[in-house]
Design a protein around this motif. Structure first.
Motif: not given
Length: 238
Positions: A109-133
């Motif tokens: 956030r500190d190195e991004s422009p003020d126009t970005i108001k949401l930094f959303a997490g992205w679970r690239v390696n999910r630890k859920d069941t296959g059906s949930k993924r």
């Protein structure tokens, strides 16, 4: 006043409360002025008692209780409204989100422009069941095609956003799953950030694939309508 408020909604998560609070404190003490706002959504176990006792060891902790069960989106909104920080970080109460990612989101956030108001997490390696993924991949793909929000993972609980921007959004149940599209509708930008994801340590999931799908269809139609009917106008003060 704290710079950051960490909002955690919980329902029947008594065994996950203390480990997660400890991780939040370890990640943020010395790194930011912060508070932790837990919202207990009328748990039927002793989650509230565990939270109340934890206040003796964690002065940053505040506890708010819903008098009737109202759902995750309402719990998040309750926490954000009560928060004193200008920026909000959210975490799911099941411990699958890693609080160590919060400082990374703040740094981005500190190195991004003020126009970005949401930094959303992205679970690239999910630890859920296959059906949930599979269900999540299908839902994210469908949502992305319909809403064009260019966000790979809106279901991730860890997010960082400006409090004022969030409270300016239209509120409805399950809105937490559509924050990127709603922020973009309001004229703000969103950035997805890869984050850690962990297996649930204790307790059971409060959702299943069927109830998520049934609710999601109605929500998608509603959010799509909101986007179609939105109108933003440039202004100037004379």
């Amino acid at each position: 006043m704290p710079q950051l408020s960490v909002v955690v909604p919980v329902f029947n998560e008594r065994d996950n409360v203390l480990p997660l609070i400890g991780e939040i404190a370890a990640a943020l003490r010395g790194a930011a002025d912060f508070e932790i706002v837990y919202v207990d959504d009328a748990s039927k176990d002793d989650t509230l008692a565990v939270l109340t006792a934890a206040k003796a060891d964690y002065p940053e902790l505040r506890v708010i209780r819903h008098l009737s069960q109202s759902g995750q989106s309402t719990a998040v909104r309750t926490g954000v409204r009560a928060a004193r920080g200008e920026w909000i970080a959210t975490l799911d109460g099941d411990g699958q989100n890693d609080p160590a990612d919060i400082p990374r989101l703040i740094a981005m956030r500190d190195e991004s422009p003020d126009t970005i108001k949401l930094f959303a997490g992205w679970r690239v390696n999910r630890k859920d069941t296959g059906s949930k993924r599979f269900a999540s991949k299908f839902a994210n793909g469908l949502r992305s095609r319909l809403l064009r929000d260019e966000t790979p993972d809106t279901g991730c609980g860890i997010k960082l956003f400006e409090r004022a921007a969030f409270l300016d959004l239209p509120y409805f149940d399950h809105m937490h799953r559509y924050l990127p599209a709603l922020m973009q509708r309001a004229g703000w930008q969103v950035k997805s950030v890869p984050v850690n994801h962990r297996a649930r340590g204790s307790g059971v999931s409060k959702y299943n694939n069927l109830n998520r799908a049934l609710v999601g269809i109605a929500d998608l139609r509603g959010v799509a309508w909101l986007i179609r009917r939105s109108k933003r106008t440039a202004t100037e003060e004379i």
